[in-house]
Motif scaffolding. Sequence first.
Motif, short mmCIF file in Angstrom:
data_model
loop_
_atom_site.label_atom_id
_atom_site.label_comp_id
_atom_site.label_asym_id
_atom_site.label_seq_id
_atom_site.Cartn_x
_atom_site.Cartn_y
_atom_site.Cartn_z
N VAL A 189 -68.59 -11.85 -11.14
CA VAL A 189 -67.22 -12.64 -11.22
C VAL A 189 -66.26 -11.82 -11.32
N ASP A 190 -66.35 -10.90 -11.96
CA ASP A 190 -64.83 -9.83 -11.37
C ASP A 190 -65.00 -9.44 -9.83
N LEU B 21 -65.21 -19.35 -9.63
CA LEU B 21 -65.59 -18.61 -10.64
C LEU B 21 -66.67 -18.77 -11.23
N GLN B 22 -67.23 -20.50 -11.60
CA GLN B 22 -68.05 -20.83 -13.11
C GLN B 22 -69.27 -20.43 -12.11
N ASP B 23 -69.09 -21.34 -10.68
CA ASP B 23 -70.46 -21.35 -9.48
C ASP B 23 -70.41 -20.14 -9.62
N LYS B 24 -70.23 -19.00 -9.41
CA LYS B 24 -70.61 -17.61 -8.93
C LYS B 24 -71.12 -17.18 -9.69
N GLN C 187 -61.23 -11.02 -7.72
CA GLN C 187 -60.94 -10.10 -6.88
C GLN C 187 -60.41 -10.28 -5.13
N LEU C 188 -61.62 -10.85 -4.53
CA LEU C 188 -62.16 -11.68 -3.30
C LEU C 188 -61.04 -12.65 -3.63
N ILE C 189 -61.01 -13.44 -4.56
CA ILE C 189 -60.12 -15.16 -4.02
C ILE C 189 -59.06 -14.24 -4.16
N ILE D 69 -61.27 -3.58 -4.85
CA ILE D 69 -59.84 -2.98 -5.91
C ILE D 69 -61.33 -2.40 -6.86
N ASP D 70 -61.75 -3.03 -7.76
CA ASP D 70 -62.54 -2.64 -8.59
C ASP D 70 -64.38 -3.03 -8.78
N LEU D 71 -64.50 -3.13 -7.41
CA LEU D 71 -66.12 -3.12 -7.02
C LEU D 71 -66.57 -2.01 -7.62
#
Length: 181
Positions: free
Chosen positions: A81-82, A63-66, A86-88, A170-172
């Motif tokens: 990051v959001d 997440l930090q890298d993204k 969800q992808l993770i 979900i939250d895209l």
Amino acid sequence: MPVLNYCRAMLLATLLPAAVQATPMDRFVAVAAERNAIAHQVAAFKYPAARPVEDPVREAQVLQDKRVRATQLGLDAEAVVDFYRQLIEANKLIQHVVFHRYAAGEVPAPAPSLEELRGMIDVVDEKLLALWPGIAPQRGRPGCTKTVAEAVDHSTQEAVGHVALVRAMIDLCRPEAGGRR
């Protein structure tokens, strides 16, 4: 040779309309599905090594890298990051299902090393980030949820992959920073 050229032309003619009709969201969802597919191989690596699906330290690193990469690319880092959260979760869902199958007796296929798998994921992630600007304007529009649902349904996958892709999306459909829904 003319027959071969004709066959090539016919093949391209049948493939081209689908490629031309693919929306930015279709392409984005297809690449997300590609990333989810790697989760099967990750599970095949982790299960025999008795490594857990959950890896909070690695997830935080990703997440930090993204966040950093999105900022470098001029993207809405929080939105990226959001999405990756969800992808993770979708990837972990697949791994849990695959672990269950292994516990029930399915034998894991040989898997690449974790380093190789992470390299594969990195390549797919760069594709997703490159596609982000094409979907960003759609994220806050009223028809976004329908567009995403159609793109997910256009993807051809097995049931677990389909469910995981729904989970990833979900939250895209949220507006970019400063946008309206």
